[in-house]
Design an enzyme around this catalytic site. Structure first.
Site, PDB file in Angstrom:
ATOM      1  N   LYS A   1     -15.078  -7.638   4.615  1.00  0.00           N
ATOM      2  CA  LYS A   1     -13.831  -7.852   5.350  1.00  0.00           C
ATOM      3  C   LYS A   1     -13.992  -7.957   6.835  1.00  0.00           C
ATOM      4  CE  LYS A   1     -11.126  -6.950   1.207  1.00  0.00           C
ATOM      5  NZ  LYS A   1      -9.851  -6.402   0.766  1.00  0.00           N
TER       6      LYS A   1
ATOM      7  N   HIS B   1       0.748  -1.370   0.044  1.00  0.00           N
ATOM      8  CA  HIS B   1      -0.008   0.124   0.150  1.00  0.00           C
ATOM      9  C   HIS B   1       0.915   1.090   0.013  1.00  0.00           C
ATOM     10  CE1 HIS B   1      -3.042  -2.698   2.238  1.00  0.00           C
ATOM     11  NE2 HIS B   1      -3.646  -2.591   1.005  1.00  0.00           N
TER      12      HIS B   1
ATOM     13  N   SER C   1      -3.108  -7.563   2.789  1.00  0.00           N
ATOM     14  CA  SER C   1      -3.358  -7.443   4.192  1.00  0.00           C
ATOM     15  C   SER C   1      -3.883  -9.045   5.055  1.00  0.00           C
ATOM     16  CB  SER C   1      -4.611  -6.475   4.436  1.00  0.00           C
ATOM     17  OG  SER C   1      -3.907  -5.323   4.143  1.00  0.00           O
TER      18      SER C   1
ATOM     19  N   ARG D   1      -2.612  -6.032  -8.518  1.00  0.00           N
ATOM     20  CA  ARG D   1      -1.719  -6.992  -8.076  1.00  0.00           C
ATOM     21  C   ARG D   1      -1.723  -8.071  -9.430  1.00  0.00           C
ATOM     22  NH1 ARG D   1      -3.255  -7.550  -2.346  1.00  0.00           N
ATOM     23  NH2 ARG D   1      -5.248  -7.070  -3.315  1.00  0.00           N
TER      24      ARG D   1
HETATM   25  P1  ADP Z   1     -10.065  -3.018  -0.321  1.00  0.00           P
HETATM   26  O1  ADP Z   1     -10.667  -3.551   0.838  1.00  0.00           O
HETATM   27  O2  ADP Z   1     -10.600  -1.602  -0.729  1.00  0.00           O
HETATM   28  O3  ADP Z   1      -9.670  -3.801  -1.436  1.00  0.00           O
HETATM   29  P2  ADP Z   1      -7.150  -3.093   0.427  1.00  0.00           P
HETATM   30  O4  ADP Z   1      -6.557  -2.385   1.684  1.00  0.00           O
HETATM   31  O5  ADP Z   1      -7.226  -4.688   0.439  1.00  0.00           O
HETATM   32  O6  ADP Z   1      -8.578  -2.442   0.228  1.00  0.00           O
HETATM   33  O7  ADP Z   1      -6.356  -2.582  -0.774  1.00  0.00           O
HETATM   34  C1  ADP Z   1      -6.391  -1.080  -1.211  1.00  0.00           C
HETATM   35  C2  ADP Z   1      -5.789  -1.112  -2.611  1.00  0.00           C
HETATM   36  O8  ADP Z   1      -4.287  -1.433  -2.630  1.00  0.00           O
HETATM   37  C3  ADP Z   1      -6.507  -1.924  -3.515  1.00  0.00           C
HETATM   38  O9  ADP Z   1      -6.501  -1.224  -4.748  1.00  0.00           O
HETATM   39  C4  ADP Z   1      -5.596  -2.858  -3.607  1.00  0.00           C
HETATM   40  O10 ADP Z   1      -5.705  -3.790  -4.855  1.00  0.00           O
HETATM   41  C5  ADP Z   1      -4.061  -2.417  -3.356  1.00  0.00           C
HETATM   42  N1  ADP Z   1      -3.166  -3.194  -2.915  1.00  0.00           N
HETATM   43  C6  ADP Z   1      -3.237  -4.072  -1.904  1.00  0.00           C
HETATM   44  N2  ADP Z   1      -2.136  -4.802  -1.782  1.00  0.00           N
HETATM   45  C7  ADP Z   1      -1.341  -4.239  -2.839  1.00  0.00           C
HETATM   46  C8  ADP Z   1      -0.109  -4.471  -2.782  1.00  0.00           C
HETATM   47  N3  ADP Z   1       0.738  -5.456  -2.341  1.00  0.00           N
HETATM   48  N4  ADP Z   1       0.543  -4.000  -4.043  1.00  0.00           N
HETATM   49  C9  ADP Z   1      -0.206  -2.988  -4.704  1.00  0.00           C
HETATM   50  N5  ADP Z   1      -1.237  -2.587  -4.382  1.00  0.00           N
HETATM   51  C10 ADP Z   1      -1.909  -3.384  -3.528  1.00  0.00           C
END
Ligand code: ADP
Length: 146
Positions: A41, A17, A127, A90
């Site tokens: 989630k 992130h 996460s 990803r």
């Molecule tokens: P959500 O519940 O909205 O999907 P996340 O916290 O899981 O929220 O992810 C927020 C954003 O960050 C999403 O666009 C996700 O694809 C991106 N993301 C999560 N992990 C990574 C990573 N390791 N590298 C790049 N982008 C990521």
């Protein structure tokens, strides 16, 4: 002045992130990181704790604001005068989910979604994987920003 929002659950905010946020900061003048409550989630840490942890990473950087929100991301963006939503991609699974969100947001608003592709060495980090490690007693610090 180009403002973007970077919305997510960020439960927790990983180095994946952080990489997306830092790269977005090279494109936009201001970035509002929005900690959303996602009912699909698990919500282990409270949104307020997540906001505080992310804000600490950007302490002293007045281009970054961190806030929690509920409701539609496009409304959160409008409240901040942002015309862009930043999301990370990803893999194909992300793309299918993200395209749906982006399509919906483009129908209900004029806010543009901008995708940044995960750096290869960070694209496997999620996460949920970090939560799983911590729940099983493993040290997940290497996946979390300092
Ligand atoms: P959500 O519940 O909205 O999907 P996340 O916290 O899981 O929220 O992810 C927020 C954003 O960050 C999403 O666009 C996700 O694809 C991106 N993301 C999560 N992990 C990574 C990573 N390791 N590298 C790049 N982008 C990521």
């Amino acid at each position: 002045m180009k403002t973007a929002v970077f919305p997510g659950s960020f439960n927790p905010f990983t180095i994946g992130h952080k990489d997306i946020a830092d790269r977005a900061l090279r494109i936009f003048d201001r970035l509002v990181i929005g900690v959303g409550y996602n009912v699909m989630k698990q919500d282990n840490a409270s949104a307020d704790k997540r906001v505080a942890a992310i804000a600490a990473l950007y302490a002293g950087n007045d281009k970054v604001k961190v806030e929690s929100y509920s409701g539609l991301t496009v409304e959160f963006a409008r409240r901040h005068g942002a015309r862009y939503i930043v999301r990370g991609l990803r893999e194909v699974k992300d793309f299918e989910y993200e395209r749906n969100l982006a399509d919906t947001n483009s129908v209900i608003s004029d806010i543009e979604t901008v995708f940044l592709v995960a750096r290869p060495e960070l694209g496997f980090i999620s996460s949920s994987m970090v939560r799983e490690l911590i729940a099983n007693g493993y040290d997940a610090d290497r996946f979390l920003p300092k």
